[in-house]
Motif scaffolding. Structure first.
Motif, mmCIF file in Angstrom:
data_model
loop_
_atom_site.group_PDB
_atom_site.id
_atom_site.type_symbol
_atom_site.label_atom_id
_atom_site.label_comp_id
_atom_site.label_asym_id
_atom_site.label_seq_id
_atom_site.Cartn_x
_atom_site.Cartn_y
_atom_site.Cartn_z
ATOM 1 N N ALA A 212 -0.171 6.175 16.454
ATOM 2 C CA ALA A 212 0.500 6.500 15.191
ATOM 3 C C ALA A 212 0.052 5.505 14.134
ATOM 4 O O ALA A 212 -0.553 4.473 14.442
ATOM 5 C CB ALA A 212 2.013 6.433 15.374
ATOM 6 N N GLN A 213 0.353 5.818 12.884
ATOM 7 C CA GLN A 213 0.043 4.883 11.793
ATOM 8 C C GLN A 213 1.232 4.767 10.868
ATOM 9 O O GLN A 213 1.763 5.777 10.395
ATOM 10 C CB GLN A 213 -1.178 5.373 11.012
ATOM 11 N N ASP A 214 1.640 3.523 10.662
ATOM 12 C CA ASP A 214 2.717 3.236 9.710
ATOM 13 C C ASP A 214 2.076 2.785 8.399
ATOM 14 O O ASP A 214 0.859 2.545 8.339
ATOM 15 C CB ASP A 214 3.611 2.122 10.286
ATOM 16 N N HIS A 215 2.859 2.680 7.362
ATOM 17 C CA HIS A 215 2.395 2.233 6.047
ATOM 18 C C HIS A 215 3.382 1.170 5.595
ATOM 19 O O HIS A 215 4.471 1.497 5.145
ATOM 20 C CB HIS A 215 2.362 3.410 5.081
ATOM 21 N N LYS A 216 3.017 -0.093 5.763
ATOM 22 C CA LYS A 216 3.990 -1.177 5.581
ATOM 23 C C LYS A 216 4.279 -1.530 4.118
ATOM 24 O O LYS A 216 5.426 -1.704 3.752
ATOM 25 C CB LYS A 216 3.530 -2.439 6.324
ATOM 26 N N PRO A 217 3.249 -1.667 3.265
ATOM 27 C CA PRO A 217 3.557 -2.105 1.894
ATOM 28 C C PRO A 217 4.356 -1.054 1.122
ATOM 29 O O PRO A 217 4.281 0.135 1.404
ATOM 30 C CB PRO A 217 2.173 -2.330 1.276
ATOM 31 N N ILE A 218 5.081 -1.515 0.133
ATOM 32 C CA ILE A 218 6.013 -0.651 -0.594
ATOM 33 C C ILE A 218 5.308 0.366 -1.481
ATOM 34 O O ILE A 218 5.818 1.471 -1.677
ATOM 35 C CB ILE A 218 7.018 -1.513 -1.425
ATOM 36 N N ASP A 220 1.928 2.713 -3.117
ATOM 37 C CA ASP A 220 0.709 3.465 -2.805
ATOM 38 C C ASP A 220 -0.497 2.539 -2.794
ATOM 39 O O ASP A 220 -0.534 1.553 -3.543
ATOM 40 C CB ASP A 220 0.467 4.544 -3.871
ATOM 41 N N GLY A 221 -1.473 2.889 -1.984
ATOM 42 C CA GLY A 221 -2.689 2.083 -1.925
ATOM 43 C C GLY A 221 -2.455 0.768 -1.200
ATOM 44 O O GLY A 221 -3.239 -0.163 -1.332
ATOM 45 N N ASP A 222 -1.376 0.694 -0.418
ATOM 46 C CA ASP A 222 -1.029 -0.531 0.331
ATOM 47 C C ASP A 222 -0.887 -1.730 -0.591
ATOM 48 O O ASP A 222 -1.316 -2.849 -0.274
ATOM 49 C CB ASP A 222 -2.065 -0.812 1.437
ATOM 50 N N GLU A 223 -0.276 -1.498 -1.742
ATOM 51 C CA GLU A 223 -0.018 -2.579 -2.687
ATOM 52 C C GLU A 223 1.450 -3.009 -2.582
ATOM 53 O O GLU A 223 2.303 -2.216 -2.186
ATOM 54 C CB GLU A 223 -0.268 -2.106 -4.131
ATOM 55 N N GLY A 224 1.700 -4.236 -3.008
ATOM 56 C CA GLY A 224 3.086 -4.704 -3.086
ATOM 57 C C GLY A 224 3.568 -5.331 -1.795
ATOM 58 O O GLY A 224 2.819 -5.500 -0.829
ATOM 59 N N LYS A 225 4.860 -5.673 -1.795
ATOM 60 C CA LYS A 225 5.428 -6.419 -0.666
ATOM 61 C C LYS A 225 5.491 -5.577 0.606
ATOM 62 O O LYS A 225 5.602 -4.354 0.537
ATOM 63 C CB LYS A 225 6.852 -6.844 -1.019
ATOM 64 N N ASN A 226 5.496 -6.268 1.740
ATOM 65 C CA ASN A 226 5.677 -5.579 3.013
ATOM 66 C C ASN A 226 7.119 -5.133 3.171
ATOM 67 O O ASN A 226 8.048 -5.801 2.725
ATOM 68 C CB ASN A 226 5.317 -6.506 4.167
ATOM 69 N N THR A 227 7.286 -4.002 3.842
ATOM 70 C CA THR A 227 8.617 -3.443 4.096
ATOM 71 C C THR A 227 8.764 -3.272 5.602
ATOM 72 O O THR A 227 7.866 -3.605 6.363
ATOM 73 C CB THR A 227 8.730 -2.047 3.466
ATOM 74 N N ARG A 415 3.539 8.139 -2.191
ATOM 75 C CA ARG A 415 2.953 9.475 -2.326
ATOM 76 C C ARG A 415 1.687 9.624 -1.477
ATOM 77 O O ARG A 415 1.069 10.680 -1.491
ATOM 78 C CB ARG A 415 2.593 9.757 -3.795
ATOM 79 N N ASP A 416 1.317 8.563 -0.760
ATOM 80 C CA ASP A 416 0.007 8.599 -0.081
ATOM 81 C C ASP A 416 0.103 8.391 1.431
ATOM 82 O O ASP A 416 -0.847 7.908 2.057
ATOM 83 C CB ASP A 416 -0.919 7.538 -0.689
ATOM 84 N N ILE A 417 1.251 8.767 2.018
ATOM 85 C CA ILE A 417 1.357 8.651 3.487
ATOM 86 C C ILE A 417 0.294 9.565 4.109
ATOM 87 O O ILE A 417 0.135 10.721 3.706
ATOM 88 C CB ILE A 417 2.779 9.036 3.973
ATOM 89 N N GLY A 418 -0.446 9.032 5.064
ATOM 90 C CA GLY A 418 -1.462 9.832 5.761
ATOM 91 C C GLY A 418 -2.779 9.957 5.024
ATOM 92 O O GLY A 418 -3.747 10.503 5.573
#
Ligand code: AMP
Ligand code: GLY
Length: 426
Positions: A212-218, A220-227, A415-418
């Motif tokens: 599976a793949q998670d998306h940690k940063p808050i 789009d584009g993996d920018e910003g703080k980790n969540t 808006r960019d999961i996956g």
């Protein structure tokens, strides 16, 4: 014969586990402690905190719980499994000693060195001055981590030296993560796609779930703080069955073997987070529990009765079970409160959940919601909108169609999961 089950936790992961367990032909009474606004619709919420170990044990004894299932890491780190077992109660999850693979990054790093498991090069510090000297010598990019559990917020990906210095000051001087920052792990920045591996473990053997793949940063584009995690997809078509098996042999097996050798046999769910770097897969961290929101996607794809799997893990009979998955893909889009992962408002009324669930193949799992006369927000991550589809595109389109029907003040979602799954291979 039916089994009464107690799920410990209150997040989207726990709602997804409850949703799947409720479908078991062998389920008796299903309880969630403390649960959320979604679990109350399919199970009985019990007002006991996930870290109130004595309260949980007493409840289990009084209510003839045949199996407890632990969601959160902090309950495991407090020894909920040890306490249940000592009282002769059946529980899914690792002991406190085995769960140290997650609760102490320093422990995990040392274990990986011993077992020869590929991971980022690292150094562990308990003195601020030494840590500072090290990051100044090393330069950026660099990663700074509070060693112990910090609600998924103790990791700082520092692109500049200034950020690294600020991270060290926040953890070691300002002590924003309190004692979780007594020790700091400073490690090499790893580049590449991130994937989540999950393995059911029964103390002797293991069975892998799809990647599976998670998306940690808050943002789009993996920018910003980790969540804690903003959305997941599963499976990953670019991770072949052979690659998955290799990851099992090179990472999961030696980890379990080394834990057993140290007198900490692991049963429950082992979840290594990996980076697929140009130098091969490397472990970012280990979790000793189901991922959140990976579980929301997994439960939509799992065909086998979850109760049978959890029982087999507890009984050490995993080899006797064939675990089956539906074909196709699942996606989960997390809808979070405005401001998360920093300060956010609670008690904001939520609208559109029923409408979202009417989109075909969509299930909305609740996380930070509560119900008192109406549905309101009660946490940072509020809902996990999941969908399944024959193709990943299909699953994502449905999940986003449903997400757009949900409304509450300040809400945010990526808006960019996956999206990375469609990017040309680099
Ligand atoms: P952890 O809690 O250690 O998994 O860290 C949280 C997130 O930070 C991971 O899911 C990664 O996205 C990122 N991360 C952690 N360690 C590294 C690293 N060494 N290099 C790059 N990213 C990292
Ligand atoms: N998927 C992130 C976590 O469960 O830690």
């Amino acid at each position: 014969m039916s089994t009464n089950v107690l799920i410990v936790g209150s997040g989207g992961r726990e709602h997804a586990l409850a949703w799947k367990l409720a479908q078991s032909p062998c389920i008796g009474k299903l309880y969630v402690a403390p649960g959320n606004g979604g679990t109350r619709q399919i199970a009985e919420n019990i007002a006991i905190d996930a870290t109130d170990i004595d309260g949980l044990v007493q409840f289990a004894e009084k209510n003839e719980i045949g199996l407890a299932v632990v969601g959160p890491d902090d309950s495991l780190a407090l020894g909920v499994v040890d306490t249940f077992r000592a009282r002769g109660l059946r529980i899914f999850g690792p002991t406190r000693a085995a769960a140290e693979i997650e609760s102490s990054k320093a422990f995990a790093k040392n274990l990986m060195s011993e077992a020869g498991i590929p991971t980022a090069t690292f150094k562990i510090f308990s003195e601020y001055d030494n840590a500072l000297a090290h990051v100044r010598e090393h330069g950026a990019p660099i990663v700074v981590k509070a060693s112990e559990l910090a609600l998924g917020k103790g990791v700082y990906i520092c692109k500049t030296l200034v950020q690294a210095e600020a991270a060290l000051a926040e953890i070691m001087l300002d002590r924003v993560h309190k004692n979780a920052g007594n020790e700091v792990v400073v490690e090499e920045f790893l580049d590449g796609q991130e994937i989540s591996i999950h393995a059911f473990c029964d103390g002797k053997t293991f069975v892998l779930l799809p990647p599976a793949q998670d998306h940690k940063p808050i943002r789009d584009g993996d920018e910003g703080k980790n969540t804690g995690g903003m959305g997941t997809i599963a499976p990953l078509s670019w991770v072949s069955a052979d690659t998955l098996q290799t990851l099992g042999e090179q990472i999961v097996r030696p980890t379990l073997k080394t834990l057993a050798k140290r007198g900490r046999p692991f049963s429950g769910l082992l979840y290594p987070g990996l980076k697929m770097t140009t130098n091969g897969p490397k472990v970012l961290e280990f979790n000793a529990r189901f991922g959140d929101p990976e579980t929301q996607s997994y439960m939509r794809l799992l065909k086998t009765d979850l109760l049978d799997i959890l029982e087999a893990c507890v009984d050490g009979t995993l080899t006797e079970l064939a675990i089956k998955w539906h074909s196709g893909f699942a996606a989960c889009v997390i809808i979070a409160s405005g401001g998360y992962p920093d300060e956010y408002k609670k008690g904001v009324p939520l609208h559109g959940v029923a409408e979202a669930e009417r989109v075909s193949n969509v299930v909305v799992f609740h996380a930070g919601t509560s119900f008192d006369s109406e549905l309101k927000t009660s946490g940072g991550r509020v809902l996990g909108v999941t969908a399944i589809g024959d193709t990943l595109r299909n699953a994502l389109d449905r999940a986003y169609e449903a997400a757009r029907l949900i409304e509450f003040e300040g809400m945010q979602y990526r808006r960019d999961i996956g999206a990375k799954a469609f990017a040309p291979a680099s």
